[in-house]
Write a protein that holds these residues in place. Structure first.
Motif, PDB file in Angstrom:
ATOM      1  N   VAL A 235      16.009 -25.235   5.341  1.00  0.00           N
ATOM      2  CA  VAL A 235      14.867 -24.631   4.654  1.00  0.00           C
ATOM      3  C   VAL A 235      13.545 -25.172   5.197  1.00  0.00           C
ATOM      4  CG1 VAL A 235      16.175 -24.088   2.567  1.00  0.00           C
ATOM      5  CG2 VAL A 235      14.814 -26.178   2.641  1.00  0.00           C
ATOM      6  N   ARG A 236      13.505 -26.443   5.555  1.00  0.00           N
ATOM      7  CA  ARG A 236      12.267 -27.018   6.089  1.00  0.00           C
ATOM      8  C   ARG A 236      11.917 -26.448   7.465  1.00  0.00           C
ATOM      9  NH1 ARG A 236      13.477 -33.252   4.230  1.00  0.00           N
ATOM     10  NH2 ARG A 236      12.699 -33.031   2.076  1.00  0.00           N
ATOM     11  N   ALA A 237      12.915 -25.950   8.189  1.00  0.00           N
ATOM     12  CA  ALA A 237      12.660 -25.328   9.495  1.00  0.00           C
ATOM     13  C   ALA A 237      11.915 -23.999   9.344  1.00  0.00           C
ATOM     14  CB  ALA A 237      13.975 -25.109  10.239  1.00  0.00           C
ATOM     15  N   GLY A 238      11.891 -23.460   8.124  1.00  0.00           N
ATOM     16  CA  GLY A 238      11.268 -22.164   7.893  1.00  0.00           C
ATOM     17  C   GLY A 238       9.780 -22.202   7.606  1.00  0.00           C
ATOM     18  N   TYR A 239       9.184 -23.376   7.528  1.00  0.00           N
ATOM     19  CA  TYR A 239       7.756 -23.498   7.263  1.00  0.00           C
ATOM     20  C   TYR A 239       7.283 -24.874   7.700  1.00  0.00           C
ATOM     21  CZ  TYR A 239       9.237 -26.081   3.111  1.00  0.00           C
ATOM     22  OH  TYR A 239       9.810 -26.995   2.276  1.00  0.00           O
ATOM     23  N   THR A 240       5.971 -25.065   7.747  1.00  0.00           N
ATOM     24  CA  THR A 240       5.392 -26.345   8.139  1.00  0.00           C
ATOM     25  C   THR A 240       5.005 -27.120   6.894  1.00  0.00           C
ATOM     26  OG1 THR A 240       4.533 -25.360  10.166  1.00  0.00           O
ATOM     27  CG2 THR A 240       3.542 -27.446   9.468  1.00  0.00           C
ATOM     28  N   ARG A 241       5.582 -28.294   6.758  1.00  0.00           N
ATOM     29  CA  ARG A 241       5.261 -29.159   5.620  1.00  0.00           C
ATOM     30  C   ARG A 241       3.912 -29.841   5.868  1.00  0.00           C
ATOM     31  NH1 ARG A 241       9.689 -33.172   4.275  1.00  0.00           N
ATOM     32  NH2 ARG A 241       9.162 -32.716   2.123  1.00  0.00           N
ATOM     33  N   VAL A 242       3.298 -30.359   4.801  1.00  0.00           N
ATOM     34  CA  VAL A 242       2.016 -31.043   4.936  1.00  0.00           C
ATOM     35  C   VAL A 242       2.119 -32.469   4.419  1.00  0.00           C
ATOM     36  CG1 VAL A 242       0.655 -28.909   4.794  1.00  0.00           C
ATOM     37  CG2 VAL A 242       1.184 -30.163   2.698  1.00  0.00           C
ATOM     38  N   ASP A 243       1.286 -33.345   4.992  1.00  0.00           N
ATOM     39  CA  ASP A 243       1.230 -34.712   4.481  1.00  0.00           C
ATOM     40  C   ASP A 243       0.155 -34.775   3.389  1.00  0.00           C
ATOM     41  OD1 ASP A 243      -1.321 -35.059   5.704  1.00  0.00           O
ATOM     42  OD2 ASP A 243      -0.469 -36.102   7.435  1.00  0.00           O
ATOM     43  N   ALA A 244      -0.037 -35.942   2.821  1.00  0.00           N
ATOM     44  CA  ALA A 244      -0.946 -36.078   1.676  1.00  0.00           C
ATOM     45  C   ALA A 244      -2.379 -35.681   2.032  1.00  0.00           C
ATOM     46  CB  ALA A 244      -0.891 -37.506   1.134  1.00  0.00           C
ATOM     47  N   GLN A 245      -2.874 -36.132   3.170  1.00  0.00           N
ATOM     48  CA  GLN A 245      -4.252 -35.792   3.564  1.00  0.00           C
ATOM     49  C   GLN A 245      -4.400 -34.292   3.811  1.00  0.00           C
ATOM     50  OE1 GLN A 245      -6.862 -37.724   3.379  1.00  0.00           O
ATOM     51  NE2 GLN A 245      -5.750 -39.591   2.930  1.00  0.00           N
ATOM     52  N   GLU A 246      -3.388 -33.682   4.407  1.00  0.00           N
ATOM     53  CA  GLU A 246      -3.428 -32.232   4.641  1.00  0.00           C
ATOM     54  C   GLU A 246      -3.387 -31.463   3.319  1.00  0.00           C
ATOM     55  OE1 GLU A 246      -1.249 -31.829   8.976  1.00  0.00           O
ATOM     56  OE2 GLU A 246      -0.017 -32.320   7.226  1.00  0.00           O
ATOM     57  N   ALA A 247      -2.602 -31.945   2.360  1.00  0.00           N
ATOM     58  CA  ALA A 247      -2.546 -31.303   1.044  1.00  0.00           C
ATOM     59  C   ALA A 247      -3.892 -31.411   0.341  1.00  0.00           C
ATOM     60  CB  ALA A 247      -1.449 -31.937   0.187  1.00  0.00           C
ATOM     61  N   TYR A 248      -4.524 -32.571   0.442  1.00  0.00           N
ATOM     62  CA  TYR A 248      -5.846 -32.776  -0.161  1.00  0.00           C
ATOM     63  C   TYR A 248      -6.862 -31.820   0.461  1.00  0.00           C
ATOM     64  CZ  TYR A 248     -10.024 -35.199  -1.820  1.00  0.00           C
ATOM     65  OH  TYR A 248     -11.228 -35.506  -2.413  1.00  0.00           O
ATOM     66  N   ALA A 249      -6.837 -31.716   1.789  1.00  0.00           N
ATOM     67  CA  ALA A 249      -7.748 -30.814   2.489  1.00  0.00           C
ATOM     68  C   ALA A 249      -7.463 -29.356   2.124  1.00  0.00           C
ATOM     69  CB  ALA A 249      -7.637 -31.019   4.004  1.00  0.00           C
ATOM     70  N   ALA A 250      -6.186 -29.002   2.010  1.00  0.00           N
ATOM     71  CA  ALA A 250      -5.813 -27.635   1.641  1.00  0.00           C
ATOM     72  C   ALA A 250      -6.335 -27.298   0.248  1.00  0.00           C
ATOM     73  CB  ALA A 250      -4.298 -27.458   1.712  1.00  0.00           C
ATOM     74  N   ALA A 251      -6.203 -28.246  -0.680  1.00  0.00           N
ATOM     75  CA  ALA A 251      -6.711 -28.025  -2.043  1.00  0.00           C
ATOM     76  C   ALA A 251      -8.227 -27.840  -2.019  1.00  0.00           C
ATOM     77  CB  ALA A 251      -6.314 -29.177  -2.958  1.00  0.00           C
ATOM     78  N   SER A 252      -8.914 -28.624  -1.216  1.00  0.00           N
ATOM     79  CA  SER A 252     -10.367 -28.502  -1.098  1.00  0.00           C
ATOM     80  C   SER A 252     -10.770 -27.144  -0.532  1.00  0.00           C
ATOM     81  CB  SER A 252     -10.924 -29.616  -0.203  1.00  0.00           C
ATOM     82  OG  SER A 252     -10.677 -30.875  -0.797  1.00  0.00           O
ATOM     83  N   ALA A 253      -9.865 -26.546   0.265  1.00  0.00           N
ATOM     84  CA  ALA A 253     -10.128 -25.233   0.871  1.00  0.00           C
ATOM     85  C   ALA A 253      -9.596 -24.081   0.009  1.00  0.00           C
ATOM     86  CB  ALA A 253      -9.509 -25.187   2.263  1.00  0.00           C
ATOM     87  N   GLY A 254      -9.115 -24.402  -1.203  1.00  0.00           N
ATOM     88  CA  GLY A 254      -8.691 -23.346  -2.117  1.00  0.00           C
ATOM     89  C   GLY A 254      -7.204 -23.204  -2.343  1.00  0.00           C
ATOM     90  N   ALA A 255      -6.386 -24.023  -1.701  1.00  0.00           N
ATOM     91  CA  ALA A 255      -4.942 -23.947  -1.934  1.00  0.00           C
ATOM     92  C   ALA A 255      -4.619 -24.399  -3.362  1.00  0.00           C
ATOM     93  CB  ALA A 255      -4.186 -24.827  -0.940  1.00  0.00           C
ATOM     94  N   LEU A 256      -3.543 -23.882  -3.877  1.00  0.00           N
ATOM     95  CA  LEU A 256      -3.079 -24.259  -5.210  1.00  0.00           C
ATOM     96  C   LEU A 256      -2.033 -25.359  -5.084  1.00  0.00           C
ATOM     97  CD1 LEU A 256      -3.018 -23.673  -8.287  1.00  0.00           C
ATOM     98  CD2 LEU A 256      -1.228 -21.967  -7.802  1.00  0.00           C
TER      99      LEU A 256
END
Length: 141
Positions: A16-37
């Motif tokens: 299942v992990r091969a089907g998408y790109t996982r994010v680390d904590a800093q990437e998740a924080y940046a994604a949230a700042s850019a509007g990710a849920l």
């Protein structure tokens, strides 16, 4: 109909992990700042014990698909589109991988999960607020 051989959890996670790109904590924080849920699927006792990520939507794992399906009758107000960027967060990054794969099956093609889960977020020194349960420390004024 042929029955396929059983798959162990480690192999399933790898698939299942091969089907998408996982994010680390800093990437998740940046994604949230850019509007990710950010979606916290940890159960109540862990949220009470370890705290919450400010702004994250809390959805228990057993309700996730119903709450995030943008066409569903029980969707959360935040579930606005199949194009929504969703970062699923569990405690250590295992259950969230299976949850992200389930969201992909519903058409949420931008869903991913946080490698290392909430524990990685907290270890990275990112914002955490006290949980609401009896084991959480009282908030500071």
């Amino acid at each position: 109909m042929a029955v396929s051989a059983p798959v162990g959890i480690d192999e399933l996670l790898e698939r299942v992990r091969a089907g998408y790109t996982r994010v680390d904590a800093q990437e998740a924080y940046a994604a949230a700042s850019a509007g990710a849920l950010l979606v916290d699927i940890r159960y109540q006792a862990l949220r009470d014990r370890d705290g919450l990520i400010p702004g994250a939507l809390v959805v228990e794992r057993n309700e996730l698909e119903w709450r995030l399906d943008p066409t569903g009758s029980h969707r959360a107000p935040e579930a606005t589109s199949h194009d929504l960027r969703v970062v699923v967060i569990c405690n250590e990054g295992y259950a969230s991988s299976l949850a992200a794969a389930s969201l992909h099956a519903l058409g949420l093609h931008r869903a991913t999960d946080l490698t290392g889960g909430f524990q990685a977020w907290k270890s990275a020194g990112l914002p955490v607020v006290a949980g609401d349960g009896p084991t959480a420390p009282p908030p500071h004024p």
